[in-house]
Design a protein around this motif. Structure first.
Motif, PDB file in Angstrom:
ATOM      1  N   ILE A   1       0.837  -1.205   0.000  1.00 52.99           N
ATOM      2  CA  ILE A   1       0.000   0.000   0.000  1.00 52.99           C
ATOM      3  C   ILE A   1       0.873   1.256   0.000  1.00 52.99           C
ATOM      4  CG2 ILE A   1      -1.556   1.409   1.405  1.00 52.99           C
ATOM      5  CD1 ILE A   1      -3.269  -0.753   1.879  1.00 52.99           C
TER       6      ILE A   1
ATOM      7  N   ALA B   1       2.425   1.912  -3.360  1.00 51.75           N
ATOM      8  CA  ALA B   1       1.376   2.389  -4.267  1.00 51.75           C
ATOM      9  C   ALA B   1       1.030   3.848  -3.953  1.00 51.75           C
ATOM     10  CB  ALA B   1       0.135   1.515  -4.156  1.00 51.75           C
ATOM     11  N   ALA B   2       1.009   4.180  -2.649  1.00 51.63           N
ATOM     12  CA  ALA B   2       0.692   5.558  -2.263  1.00 51.63           C
ATOM     13  C   ALA B   2       1.756   6.518  -2.781  1.00 51.63           C
ATOM     14  CB  ALA B   2       0.586   5.663  -0.740  1.00 51.63           C
TER      15      ALA B   2
ATOM     16  N   PHE C   1       1.199   6.977  -6.316  1.00 57.81           N
ATOM     17  CA  PHE C   1       0.055   7.861  -6.527  1.00 57.81           C
ATOM     18  C   PHE C   1       0.471   9.319  -6.389  1.00 57.81           C
ATOM     19  CE2 PHE C   1      -3.703  10.116  -4.791  1.00 57.81           C
ATOM     20  CZ  PHE C   1      -4.539   9.964  -5.874  1.00 57.81           C
ATOM     21  N   LEU C   2       1.408   9.598  -5.470  1.00 55.58           N
ATOM     22  CA  LEU C   2       1.876  10.971  -5.271  1.00 55.58           C
ATOM     23  C   LEU C   2       2.930  11.369  -6.299  1.00 55.58           C
ATOM     24  CD1 LEU C   2       2.188  11.103  -1.369  1.00 55.58           C
ATOM     25  CD2 LEU C   2       0.452  12.159  -2.802  1.00 55.58           C
ATOM     26  N   GLY C   3       3.262  10.441  -7.217  1.00 57.98           N
ATOM     27  CA  GLY C   3       4.254  10.758  -8.243  1.00 57.98           C
ATOM     28  C   GLY C   3       5.683  10.529  -7.778  1.00 57.98           C
ATOM     29  N   LEU C   4       5.854   9.912  -6.588  1.00 57.60           N
ATOM     30  CA  LEU C   4       7.195   9.717  -6.048  1.00 57.60           C
ATOM     31  C   LEU C   4       7.674   8.278  -6.192  1.00 57.60           C
ATOM     32  CD1 LEU C   4       6.708  11.815  -2.818  1.00 57.60           C
ATOM     33  CD2 LEU C   4       8.188  12.390  -4.722  1.00 57.60           C
TER      34      LEU C   4
ATOM     35  N   LEU D   1      -3.229   4.677 -10.799  1.00 53.59           N
ATOM     36  CA  LEU D   1      -4.279   5.443 -10.131  1.00 53.59           C
ATOM     37  C   LEU D   1      -4.021   6.941 -10.244  1.00 53.59           C
ATOM     38  CD1 LEU D   1      -5.012   3.351  -6.921  1.00 53.59           C
ATOM     39  CD2 LEU D   1      -6.484   3.720  -8.879  1.00 53.59           C
TER      40      LEU D   1
ATOM     41  N   GLY E   1      -7.074  -0.401  -8.441  1.00 52.73           N
ATOM     42  CA  GLY E   1      -7.347  -0.351  -7.005  1.00 52.73           C
ATOM     43  C   GLY E   1      -7.780  -1.709  -6.470  1.00 52.73           C
TER      44      GLY E   1
ATOM     45  N   ILE F   1      -4.865  -3.893  -5.938  1.00 47.62           N
ATOM     46  CA  ILE F   1      -4.153  -3.599  -4.680  1.00 47.62           C
ATOM     47  C   ILE F   1      -4.890  -4.256  -3.513  1.00 47.62           C
ATOM     48  CG2 ILE F   1      -3.375  -1.802  -3.087  1.00 47.62           C
ATOM     49  CD1 ILE F   1      -3.200   0.120  -5.397  1.00 47.62           C
TER      50      ILE F   1
END
Lengths: 338, 347
Positions: A269, A272-273, A276-279, A292, A311, A314
């Motif tokens: 997770i 993936a987060a 999601f933040l582009g990092l 996502l 999603g 995941i």
């Protein structure tokens, strides 16, 4: 494996076949429904991750089909639309994204990425955490105080924040992490699942999780340090290292294994987060969190299938590891009743 | 109790120092020149040097042994001085005062986090109680499944799907932001918590609008703690319900509602309070993701923008601020636990 647990026989048997601790644990794991389902889910995922490239080769860099941009799942289309777009009912089961890429293929190819990243970051955390915990617990004194202090500070941090700081710090043309990745990238096959940014995210998540394992190992070492079997070993002249690795460490394997499985879930997770933040992973790599991030702009346009399936992938993966971890905990520690 | 409280608060000091040191060190490892980021590629070396001097980036990191300056005239000690004086400096990119921005942004995050916590606690405890009273029933099984899925869902995904369903498809709720433009234009808050501000200023429509904007992000943010609280309440209730005093209370003919609420729940809540405190770190982590999904103008989106713009003062202050809040609230939870449970002995 002394002094872990003695398991009472489940039912009265006249001649009970001898089983090892791990054999008993395996039996209990298979007997519990959480363990069984979790094991089945994770095994299927691992098989999928291992063989997806043979079954369904995929090159994300060249995949685009602008004729089929943002189409819903093909089985939800009516007949005329299917004919107009020249698609079969089952050819695009998850729909397509803004470049007309088949989301079904991309979601499946996300599995090896998330599993690799999860396994590497957890292995990293277990290795350094166990090392830190062992040294802290065995040496004691000011070393222990410093180690516990560092772990407490790290635990007192919202994990994503620390991971963001570390990911940002690690990215750049000539950081330590860059150099490690460059030498790692020479291994064939690595480039298929990892890129520099994803590697940084993976290390960041690994670092954040070190204290969890440090605490577990330290607690076991402290609990066992003064047990009779350790004193006996020391009295017979066994060296400190050997006591630590052969007599004490094996006893912390069970809790470490349980925690590692549960941490796989949070690690997947977290990565993936970050994606999601582009990092984390960068497009066009089919990492679920990164997909996502791409889907965000199209939610307002009502393209629900674009975010929905990555999603769900995941959730299924994380759920599998959570169930397996719960099952393992019950199986390995029969003293713990739920 | 008082001595214990004071000792715990004094114990915070080294932790806070440790956090600020850790953050300072990690962030200074970030490559990239903030002066260059500010002026762009066409800046002359003189301009760059000037900006660096202005930002204090020409100083040594920790100690200066060159003899040209005071040993402590360095980036780290300058930073600590700023931190202790409450002045967090100026944003490199936007040239705004960081402390002012922080104080404007924080109420947004606070409102979101409090709303999420409220939902998580109320619904979580309710689910836990019902599951424990109907042990083994379909409701109980449902709550177990809910708890499992709740901790396995990425909340940013849940946020996206809710946006689609309730804002785009059904049109019941606004997609993002804290207020509709007709309300936000020229609006100056009192406390910064818009729901409360609307009531204070006698503008109930504004409060209602703020609530509508708050619902989705708060629900998304509440899922993980809600699942954990529900699970904890269930097992704590089950343990308490099997105690002798509960049986005695039932045997002497008290109504079951009184037994549950007065005898069982009160005792079961102790471990639940600890768990609630432990959820705070997760809530703050989650706030960053939730705020990004819903364009919520809080600390999370602020730090995120700071990372993107390599804006040291913002990233640094934001992260340290959140960590401080987290540590202090955890201490308060610890203390309240000791206060609620007289059995806890303090040395």
């Amino acid at each position: 494996m002394a002094a872990v647990t003695q398991t009472a026989p489940r039912r009265v048997e006249t001649e009970r076949p001898q089983r090892s601790l791990w054999g008993d644990a395996w039996r209990r794991l298979i007997d519990s429904s959480a363990g069984r389902i979790g094991l089945a889910m994770t095994v299927l995922l691992i098989l999928l991750a291992l063989f997806i490239n043979l079954l369904l080769p995929y090159n994300p860099a060249r995949d685009r089909n602008l004729r089929l941009r943002l189409q819903p799942p093909s089985m939800l289309m009516d007949q005329p639309t299917q004919q107009r777009l020249k698609v079969d009912t089952w050819s695009y089961p998850f729909g397509t994204d803004e470049l007309g890429r088949n989301l079904f293929v991309r979601v499946l190819h996300g599995a090896p990425i998330s599993l690799t990243v999860g396994i590497f970051s957890v292995a990293f955390a277990v290795f350094f955490g166990a090392l830190l915990g062992m040294v802290a617990g065995y040496v004691g004194g000011w070393v222990d105080n410093v180690a516990v202090g560092i772990m407490d500070i790290m635990l007192s941090f919202p994990s994503i924040l620390l991971a963001i700081a570390i990911t940002t710090a690690a990215s750049g043309p000539d950081t330590f992490s860059t150099r490690i990745f460059n030498s790692l990238a020479t291994v064939p096959g690595i480039g298929r699942v990892l890129d520099q940014q994803l590697f940084n995210a993976m290390i960041a998540v690994g670092i954040v999780e070190i204290p969890i394992f440090g605490r577990i190992t330290r607690a076991t070492v402290i609990a066992l340090r003064n047990q009779e079997f350790v004193t006996a070993a020391r009295a017979t002249g066994v060296t400190g290292n050997r006591i630590l690795f052969r007599h004490i460490l094996p006893n912390s394997l069970a809790p470490l294994l349980v925690q590692a499985t549960l941490t796989m879930a949070t690690a997947i997770i977290s990565v993936a987060a970050l994606g999601f933040l582009g990092l984390g992973a960068q497009p066009p790599r089919p990492e679920w969190g990164t997909m996502l991030a791409g889907a965000r702009d199209y939610v307002v346009q009502g393209k629900w299938w674009y975010p929905a399936f990555p999603g769900l992938a995941i959730i299924i993966t994380v759920l599998g590891f959570n169930l397996l971890g719960d099952g393992l905990r019950d199986a390995l520690d029969p003293r713990l009743k739920r | 109790m008082l001595r214990y409280t004071i000792r715990r608060f004094l114990g915070l000091i080294p932790v806070l120092f440790g956090i600020s040191f850790l953050i300072f060190t990690v962030l200074r490892l970030i490559p990239g020149d903030p002066a260059l980021a500010m002026l762009g590629e066409r800046a002359t070396p003189q301009q760059l040097a000037q900006i660096r001097a202005q930002l204090g980036l020409d100083k040594k990191l920790f100690f200066d042994f060159s003899g040209e300056r005071n040993v402590f005239d360095t980036q780290y000690f300058g930073f600590m001085r700023q931190l202790l004086s409450g002045d967090l400096g100026t944003s490199i990119v936007r040239r705004t005062n960081v402390s002012t921005e922080l104080s404007q942004r924080f109420p947004a995050t606070l409102e979101l986090t409090l709303a999420a916590l409220l939902i998580a606690v109320v619904v979580g405890i309710l689910i836990g109680i019902i599951a424990s009273l109907r042990r083994g029933s379909a409701i109980d099984a449902g709550s177990t499944v809910f708890a499992l899925i709740g901790v396995s869902i990425p909340i940013f995904w849940l946020g996206l799907m809710m946006q689609y369903l309730f804002a785009v498809n059904l049109g019941w709720l606004p997609v993002s932001q804290r207020l509709d433009t007709e309300f936000s234009r020229g609006f100056q808050g009192v406390t910064g918590l818009y729901v409360l501000d609307g009531l204070l200023l006698g503008r109930p429509q504004l409060s209602w609008n703020a609530i509508k904007h708050l619902i989705m992000p708060a629900i998304a943010l509440s899922t993980v703690p809600m699942a954990i609280i529900a699970r904890m309440t269930r097992s704590a209730m089950l343990e308490v319900l099997s105690q002798d005093y509960v049986r005695t209370a039932k045997a002497k003919g008290l109504r079951s509602r009184i037994v549950v609420m007065r005898h069982a729940l009160r005792n079961a809540l102790l471990p639940v309070v600890t768990i609630i405190g432990l959820q705070l770190g997760g809530l703050l982590s989650g706030a960053i993701l939730t705020e990004t999904v819903f364009s919520w103008p809080g600390i999370g989106t602020w730090i995120y923008a700071g990372v993107q713009g390599r804006d040291y003062p913002i990233v640094q202050s934001g992260i340290i601020f959140v960590a401080f809040v987290f540590v202090v609230v955890n201490l308060l939870v610890d203390l309240s636990y000791a206060f609620l449970d007289p059995r806890i002995q303090h040395r």
